[in-house]
Write an enzyme that holds these catalytic residues in place. Structure first.
Site, PDB file in Angstrom:
ATOM      1  N   GLY A   1     -47.867  34.217  37.330  1.00  0.00           N
ATOM      2  CA  GLY A   1     -48.390  33.011  36.715  1.00  0.00           C
ATOM      3  C   GLY A   1     -48.026  31.717  37.417  1.00  0.00           C
ATOM      4  O   GLY A   1     -48.817  30.771  37.437  1.00  0.00           O
TER       5      GLY A   1
ATOM      6  N   ARG B   1     -39.472  30.761  29.345  1.00  0.00           N
ATOM      7  CA  ARG B   1     -40.448  30.608  30.437  1.00  0.00           C
ATOM      8  C   ARG B   1     -41.877  30.759  29.892  1.00  0.00           C
ATOM      9  O   ARG B   1     -42.176  31.660  29.126  1.00  0.00           O
ATOM     10  CB  ARG B   1     -40.182  31.673  31.502  1.00  0.00           C
ATOM     11  CG  ARG B   1     -41.180  31.673  32.672  1.00  0.00           C
ATOM     12  CD  ARG B   1     -42.297  32.657  32.462  1.00  0.00           C
ATOM     13  NE  ARG B   1     -43.143  32.825  33.640  1.00  0.00           N
ATOM     14  CZ  ARG B   1     -44.273  33.518  33.645  1.00  0.00           C
ATOM     15  NH1 ARG B   1     -44.705  34.094  32.549  1.00  0.00           N
ATOM     16  NH2 ARG B   1     -44.978  33.638  34.743  1.00  0.00           N
ATOM     17  N   VAL B   2     -42.747  29.865  30.299  1.00  0.00           N
ATOM     18  CA  VAL B   2     -44.161  29.966  29.929  1.00  0.00           C
ATOM     19  C   VAL B   2     -44.955  30.128  31.219  1.00  0.00           C
ATOM     20  O   VAL B   2     -44.699  29.434  32.204  1.00  0.00           O
ATOM     21  CB  VAL B   2     -44.618  28.703  29.151  1.00  0.00           C
ATOM     22  CG1 VAL B   2     -46.131  28.706  28.961  1.00  0.00           C
ATOM     23  CG2 VAL B   2     -43.917  28.637  27.797  1.00  0.00           C
ATOM     24  N   GLY B   3     -45.908  31.049  31.204  1.00  0.00           N
ATOM     25  CA  GLY B   3     -46.692  31.316  32.403  1.00  0.00           C
ATOM     26  C   GLY B   3     -48.035  30.608  32.407  1.00  0.00           C
ATOM     27  O   GLY B   3     -48.243  29.614  31.711  1.00  0.00           O
ATOM     28  N   ASP B   4     -48.953  31.140  33.198  1.00  0.00           N
ATOM     29  CA  ASP B   4     -50.272  30.520  33.357  1.00  0.00           C
ATOM     30  C   ASP B   4     -51.231  30.834  32.210  1.00  0.00           C
ATOM     31  O   ASP B   4     -52.177  30.083  31.968  1.00  0.00           O
ATOM     32  CB  ASP B   4     -50.907  31.014  34.669  1.00  0.00           C
ATOM     33  CG  ASP B   4     -51.097  32.536  34.669  1.00  0.00           C
ATOM     34  OD1 ASP B   4     -50.179  33.254  34.197  1.00  0.00           O
ATOM     35  OD2 ASP B   4     -52.154  33.004  35.113  1.00  0.00           O
TER      36      ASP B   4
ATOM     37  N   THR C   1     -54.702  37.011  36.057  1.00  0.00           N
ATOM     38  CA  THR C   1     -53.523  37.844  35.783  1.00  0.00           C
ATOM     39  C   THR C   1     -52.685  37.927  37.046  1.00  0.00           C
ATOM     40  O   THR C   1     -53.209  37.887  38.158  1.00  0.00           O
ATOM     41  CB  THR C   1     -53.889  39.261  35.310  1.00  0.00           C
ATOM     42  OG1 THR C   1     -52.677  40.021  35.164  1.00  0.00           O
ATOM     43  CG2 THR C   1     -54.815  39.989  36.283  1.00  0.00           C
ATOM     44  N   GLY C   2     -51.379  38.031  36.863  1.00  0.00           N
ATOM     45  CA  GLY C   2     -50.517  38.127  38.032  1.00  0.00           C
ATOM     46  C   GLY C   2     -49.352  37.168  37.906  1.00  0.00           C
ATOM     47  O   GLY C   2     -48.952  36.804  36.797  1.00  0.00           O
TER      48      GLY C   2
ATOM     49  N   THR D   1     -50.923  41.464  30.906  1.00  0.00           N
ATOM     50  CA  THR D   1     -51.912  40.494  30.432  1.00  0.00           C
ATOM     51  C   THR D   1     -53.210  41.186  30.075  1.00  0.00           C
ATOM     52  O   THR D   1     -53.619  42.150  30.715  1.00  0.00           O
ATOM     53  CB  THR D   1     -52.166  39.388  31.470  1.00  0.00           C
ATOM     54  OG1 THR D   1     -50.996  38.610  31.593  1.00  0.00           O
ATOM     55  CG2 THR D   1     -53.285  38.462  31.056  1.00  0.00           C
TER      56      THR D   1
HETATM   57  N1  ASP Z   1     -49.931  35.882  34.424  1.00  0.00           N
HETATM   58  C1  ASP Z   1     -48.985  36.298  33.427  1.00  0.00           C
HETATM   59  C2  ASP Z   1     -47.795  35.407  33.449  1.00  0.00           C
HETATM   60  O1  ASP Z   1     -47.389  34.987  34.512  1.00  0.00           O
HETATM   61  C3  ASP Z   1     -48.501  37.682  33.604  1.00  0.00           C
HETATM   62  C4  ASP Z   1     -49.516  38.702  33.944  1.00  0.00           C
HETATM   63  O2  ASP Z   1     -50.681  38.453  34.142  1.00  0.00           O
HETATM   64  O3  ASP Z   1     -49.095  39.845  34.034  1.00  0.00           O
HETATM   65  O4  ASP Z   1     -47.241  35.167  32.406  1.00  0.00           O
END
Ligand code: ASP
Length: 341
Positions: free
Chosen positions: A260, A234-237, A257-258, A206
């Site tokens: 999601g 899949r959709v994240g945050d 980030t992380g 991210t």
């Molecule tokens: N937060 C992002 C997601 O879950 C991934 C990331 O930050 O690395 O899609």
């Protein structure tokens, strides 16, 4: 009465002209500020070569410089965060745009969002596979539609209509990300239960930027390829306003980030703003609380960058490292990768 109104009007004009109003003081105190992150995760110095580290820092610095140049030239925080996010998206090193990770099906599916703290207008795209710079598509959704989010084919057609660059899947292929997918699949196979949820939860990507411009306006932008070996669709945050991105002039601009799923369940970007607004916390205390308590207690891992209207910066994470940096009016670039440096 009339005399009083005239005096009040003269005083108001005087305050505005000499820049002595409270808002101007705060702006002067904070000045322009730009903060970026390039993802959090198991980023350890012992696993990094000095050359590799330099390459990462170069991109973080280039992103900071791109946003800073716009801000010192009198540009808006929205323009600055888009410029910075594009630098990350164009680099193969970070998990956004060009360097996006692969899904379990071997596709690249990207998400991005942007929010304007002065109007609380927002735009997002999710599950886009052909847009070279997803953050530009998010900006277009915000500025030229009445919607907040477009997904999949609709988002891609809209991006093309708006004249954004469209590329084929080969543009997003990088050997390193492909190998990461193969490794993640191998790890999955080895897991005795065979019920592993798939995504590699040790390294996150991210790319994001938050900025404060000379008019005191905040903005936030986040762009990602998501998680390696994530499920197709899949959709994240990152494209979810309030989870991956949030901005409000009276509180802060935030990007996450992380993992999601945890940021979505806890609406953690909004939570930083809410703690400032309703609990009177500083941006530093609110970001710390969200990462240590909210994210930590849910069992999630990741990080947050946040910036308030006075230019106070917070960069919190509960992983080994987070690619991050900030720059203020003086133009001095500060970059960090590990916990202390
Ligand atoms: N937060 C992002 C997601 O879950 C991934 C990331 O930050 O690395 O899609």
């Amino acid at each position: 009465m009339r005399g009083f109104s005239r005096i009040a009007a003269i005083l108001t004009v005087g305050l505005v002209l000499c820049g002595c109003g409270k808002k101007s003081d705060e702006n002067q105190q904070g000045g322009i500020t730009m903060v970026v992150h390039g993802g959090a995760g198991t980023i350890l110095k012992e696993n990094m070569t000095p050359e590799r580290e330099r390459e990462y820092r170069d991109v973080i610095e280039a992103a900071l410089r791109a946003g800073h140049e716009i801000l010192v030239g009198g540009g808006t925080s929205i323009e600055a965060v888009v410029a910075a996010a594009c630098v990350f998206e164009d680099s193969p090193l970070f998990n956004a745009g060009k360097g996006s990770v692969f899904t379990g099906q071997g596709t690249n599916e990207m998400d991005a969002s942007i929010m304007d703290g002065s109007t609380q207008n927002a735009g997002a795209v999710a599950f886009v596979t052909t847009v070279k710079n997803p953050i530009k598509a998010a900006l277009e959704v915000m500025s030229s539609t009445k919607h907040v989010m477009l997904v999949g084919r609709g988002a891609e057609l809209f991006a093309a209509e708006r004249g954004l660059e469209i590329v084929g899947p080969e543009y997003f292929f990088t050997q390193r990300r492909w190998e990461a997918l193969l490794k993640a699949k191998e790890k999955d196979k080895q897991q005795s239960s065979g019920l592993s949820k798939g995504p590699d939860m040790s390294k996150f990507g991210t790319a994001a930027a938050v900025a404060l411009d000379g008019d005191g306006n905040l903005a936030a932008a986040t762009s990602t390829g998501g998680l390696t070996n994530k499920m197709h669709g899949r959709v994240g945050d990152s494209p979810i306003i309030g989870a991956g991105t949030y901005a409000k002039n009276s509180t802060c601009a935030v990007s996450s980030t992380g993992q999601g799923e945890y940021f979505m369940r806890g609406l953690l970007a909004y939570e930083v703003s809410a703690l400032m607004e309703h609990a009177g916390m500083t941006v530093e205390a609110a970001a710390k609380e969200v990462v240590e308590q909210r994210l930590g207690l849910l069992g999630g891992r990741g990080g947050i960058i946040a910036l308030d209207g006075r230019g106070n910066v917070a960069m919190e994470f509960n992983t080994a490292g987070m690619y991050r940096g900030y720059v203020r009016d003086d133009g001095q670039l500060h970059t960090f990768i590990y916990r202390d440096e």
